[in-house]
Scaffold this motif. Structure first.
Motif, PDB file in Angstrom:
ATOM      1  N   LEU A 206       0.806  -1.216   0.000  1.00 32.62           N
ATOM      2  CA  LEU A 206       0.000   0.000   0.000  1.00 32.62           C
ATOM      3  C   LEU A 206       0.842   1.270   0.000  1.00 32.62           C
ATOM      4  O   LEU A 206       0.305   2.367  -0.140  1.00 32.62           O
ATOM      5  CB  LEU A 206      -0.938  -0.008   1.210  1.00 32.62           C
ATOM      6  CG  LEU A 206      -1.904  -1.194   1.292  1.00 32.62           C
ATOM      7  CD1 LEU A 206      -2.630  -1.192   2.631  1.00 32.62           C
ATOM      8  CD2 LEU A 206      -2.895  -1.160   0.140  1.00 32.62           C
ATOM      9  N   THR A 207       2.149   1.117   0.203  1.00 32.42           N
ATOM     10  CA  THR A 207       3.087   2.238   0.102  1.00 32.42           C
ATOM     11  C   THR A 207       4.317   1.759  -0.666  1.00 32.42           C
ATOM     12  O   THR A 207       4.450   0.570  -0.973  1.00 32.42           O
ATOM     13  CB  THR A 207       3.521   2.744   1.498  1.00 32.42           C
ATOM     14  OG1 THR A 207       4.072   1.652   2.236  1.00 32.42           O
ATOM     15  CG2 THR A 207       2.348   3.324   2.259  1.00 32.42           C
TER      16      THR A 207
ATOM     17  N   PHE B 107       1.691   5.644  -6.110  1.00 33.59           N
ATOM     18  CA  PHE B 107       2.773   6.604  -5.913  1.00 33.59           C
ATOM     19  C   PHE B 107       4.147   5.951  -6.022  1.00 33.59           C
ATOM     20  O   PHE B 107       5.162   6.625  -5.859  1.00 33.59           O
ATOM     21  CB  PHE B 107       2.642   7.288  -4.546  1.00 33.59           C
ATOM     22  CG  PHE B 107       1.478   8.236  -4.458  1.00 33.59           C
ATOM     23  CD1 PHE B 107       1.468   9.410  -5.188  1.00 33.59           C
ATOM     24  CD2 PHE B 107       0.395   7.947  -3.650  1.00 33.59           C
ATOM     25  CE1 PHE B 107       0.399  10.295  -5.117  1.00 33.59           C
ATOM     26  CE2 PHE B 107      -0.687   8.814  -3.571  1.00 33.59           C
ATOM     27  CZ  PHE B 107      -0.683   9.992  -4.305  1.00 33.59           C
ATOM     28  N   THR B 108       4.190   4.660  -6.283  1.00 29.23           N
ATOM     29  CA  THR B 108       5.469   3.960  -6.361  1.00 29.23           C
ATOM     30  C   THR B 108       6.279   4.421  -7.560  1.00 29.23           C
ATOM     31  O   THR B 108       5.783   4.433  -8.688  1.00 29.23           O
ATOM     32  CB  THR B 108       5.240   2.438  -6.458  1.00 29.23           C
ATOM     33  OG1 THR B 108       4.541   2.000  -5.291  1.00 29.23           O
ATOM     34  CG2 THR B 108       6.558   1.689  -6.568  1.00 29.23           C
TER      35      THR B 108
ATOM     36  N   PHE C 172      -2.412   6.873  -1.115  1.00 30.21           N
ATOM     37  CA  PHE C 172      -1.887   6.776   0.239  1.00 30.21           C
ATOM     38  C   PHE C 172      -3.012   6.748   1.264  1.00 30.21           C
ATOM     39  O   PHE C 172      -2.978   5.981   2.218  1.00 30.21           O
ATOM     40  CB  PHE C 172      -0.932   7.936   0.532  1.00 30.21           C
ATOM     41  CG  PHE C 172      -0.176   7.754   1.830  1.00 30.21           C
ATOM     42  CD1 PHE C 172       0.507   6.578   2.101  1.00 30.21           C
ATOM     43  CD2 PHE C 172      -0.152   8.755   2.774  1.00 30.21           C
ATOM     44  CE1 PHE C 172       1.195   6.393   3.297  1.00 30.21           C
ATOM     45  CE2 PHE C 172       0.529   8.593   3.975  1.00 30.21           C
ATOM     46  CZ  PHE C 172       1.209   7.412   4.231  1.00 30.21           C
ATOM     47  N   THR C 173      -4.033   7.553   1.029  1.00 29.40           N
ATOM     48  CA  THR C 173      -5.142   7.588   1.982  1.00 29.40           C
ATOM     49  C   THR C 173      -6.367   6.839   1.476  1.00 29.40           C
ATOM     50  O   THR C 173      -7.383   6.789   2.164  1.00 29.40           O
ATOM     51  CB  THR C 173      -5.526   9.042   2.303  1.00 29.40           C
ATOM     52  OG1 THR C 173      -5.888   9.710   1.089  1.00 29.40           O
ATOM     53  CG2 THR C 173      -4.365   9.786   2.957  1.00 29.40           C
ATOM     54  N   SER C 174      -6.284   6.269   0.296  1.00 31.60           N
ATOM     55  CA  SER C 174      -7.424   5.522  -0.245  1.00 31.60           C
ATOM     56  C   SER C 174      -6.908   4.334  -1.052  1.00 31.60           C
ATOM     57  O   SER C 174      -5.753   4.298  -1.456  1.00 31.60           O
ATOM     58  CB  SER C 174      -8.280   6.427  -1.140  1.00 31.60           C
ATOM     59  OG  SER C 174      -7.527   6.874  -2.259  1.00 31.60           O
ATOM     60  N   ALA C 175      -7.796   3.368  -1.253  1.00 28.75           N
ATOM     61  CA  ALA C 175      -7.415   2.175  -2.007  1.00 28.75           C
ATOM     62  C   ALA C 175      -8.634   1.635  -2.745  1.00 28.75           C
ATOM     63  O   ALA C 175      -9.785   1.885  -2.358  1.00 28.75           O
ATOM     64  CB  ALA C 175      -6.851   1.116  -1.068  1.00 28.75           C
TER      65      ALA C 175
ATOM     66  N   GLN D  54      -3.180   5.172   7.144  1.00 26.96           N
ATOM     67  CA  GLN D  54      -3.779   4.085   6.368  1.00 26.96           C
ATOM     68  C   GLN D  54      -4.656   3.177   7.227  1.00 26.96           C
ATOM     69  O   GLN D  54      -5.001   2.070   6.821  1.00 26.96           O
ATOM     70  CB  GLN D  54      -2.684   3.275   5.679  1.00 26.96           C
ATOM     71  CG  GLN D  54      -1.941   4.090   4.618  1.00 26.96           C
ATOM     72  CD  GLN D  54      -1.146   3.233   3.652  1.00 26.96           C
ATOM     73  OE1 GLN D  54      -0.421   2.336   4.046  1.00 26.96           O
ATOM     74  NE2 GLN D  54      -1.291   3.517   2.364  1.00 26.96           N
ATOM     75  N   ALA D  55      -5.063   3.668   8.396  1.00 27.09           N
ATOM     76  CA  ALA D  55      -5.877   2.859   9.311  1.00 27.09           C
ATOM     77  C   ALA D  55      -7.219   2.478   8.690  1.00 27.09           C
ATOM     78  O   ALA D  55      -7.694   1.346   8.870  1.00 27.09           O
ATOM     79  CB  ALA D  55      -6.088   3.604  10.624  1.00 27.09           C
ATOM     80  N   ASP D  56      -7.837   3.412   7.966  1.00 26.19           N
ATOM     81  CA  ASP D  56      -9.148   3.109   7.364  1.00 26.19           C
ATOM     82  C   ASP D  56      -9.028   2.016   6.310  1.00 26.19           C
ATOM     83  O   ASP D  56      -9.874   1.112   6.231  1.00 26.19           O
ATOM     84  CB  ASP D  56      -9.749   4.375   6.755  1.00 26.19           C
ATOM     85  CG  ASP D  56     -10.196   5.381   7.811  1.00 26.19           C
ATOM     86  OD1 ASP D  56     -10.366   4.974   8.978  1.00 26.19           O
ATOM     87  OD2 ASP D  56     -10.354   6.565   7.463  1.00 26.19           O
TER      88      ASP D  56
END
Length: 269
Positions: A15-16, A38-39, A55-58, A78-80
């Motif tokens: 995710l990052t 963002f990779t 980063f804040t969504s997927a 990234q807790a959500d």
């Protein structure tokens, strides 16, 4: 007859960027089935792997379609995403390392998770040795500049802990070391641009995540004509993928960029 479960994760969603960079470096890229949009490191990852998150969504459904047996993310931001994936039955590892030693420990832990502990130890040791070489080179500089590192401009956010530590390793002194240890970005927000002026940075480094640093905009801030860095035109940019990801890039290209800026300043003064 049922098959035995895999000993190590075989379908990982990153995710990052930093887990992607580490896994490629360890020769474990075949385990990655999805990456962050963002990779940028390594460049081949963008051509080889589907991009399934910001980063804040997927993209939850595309991630689930990849049938991951592990998703790796970073921090409370990234807790959500982590919660949604856990609720859908995906195992998730959220790291929260925020120091140079933390990055090295992260490399070792991630390597162990995929059965590459020995390679990860060697890789982390090599990264640590490279950091130490820069530290020793910086110790030979005749002067240490005061450095203001800005992660964002509106609002102004000073640097996170690993960046502050790298500034010191590179031969400079972060002007807001007390803010660097704050774990949340909101605790590193400056109440006003005037806070920088009395700390008189010799160098300003911008790394505005996702957009180009504009030195002319910084120089035009009210009262900043008194700042030595503005007066001496010591306004520099380090691209955020090199320094704001808590992974190998920060300890290699990011640190090298910091040291080059500091060394040039020291040579002129």
């Amino acid at each position: 007859m049922t098959s035995m479960p895999a000993r190590f994760p075989e379908r990982i969603v990153c995710l990052t960027e930093e887990p992607t960079e580490v896994l490629y470096a360890l020769g474990e890229a075949h385990r990655i089935v999805g990456i962050s949009g963002f990779t940028v490191r390594p460049p081949r990852a963008r051509q080889e792997k589907p991009k399934v998150s910001a980063f804040t969504s997927a993209k939850l459904e595309p991630i689930l379609a990849l049938q991951p047996d592990l998703a790796i993310g970073f921090s409370d931001i990234q807790a959500d995403i982590a919660r949604e994936l856990i609720q859908r039955g995906v195992e998730v590892w959220i790291s929260n390392h925020r120091s140079v030693d933390g990055i090295l420990g992260y490399v070792r832990r991630l390597g162990a998770m995929v059965g590459a502990a020995h390679r990860a130890e060697a890789y982390a040791d090599a990264l640590a040795a490279r950091v130490e070489r820069v530290r020793q080179a910086a110790a030979q500089l005749p002067r240490r500049p005061r450095v203001y590192f800005e992660e964002w401009d509106e609002p102004q956010i000073s640097c996170i802990r690993w960046v502050s530590e790298l500034v010191g390793i590179a031969g400079g002194d972060d002007i807001f070391p007390e803010r660097a240890v704050a774990s949340l970005a909101r605790d590193r927000i400056l109440a006003t641009p005037d806070e920088v002026i009395p700390r008189a940075p010799d160098i300003v480094i911008g790394s505005w995540c996702g957009k180009k640093f504009r030195p002319e905009k910084v120089a035009a801030r009210a009262g900043w004509d008194q700042v030595p860095a503005v007066r001496d035109r010591e306004l520099h940019e380090i691209k955020s993928p090199l320094i704001l990801q808590p992974g190998p890039a920060a300890l290699t290209d990011g640190l090298d960029a910091l040291h080059a800026i500091v060394a040039r300043w020291a040579a002129r003064h």
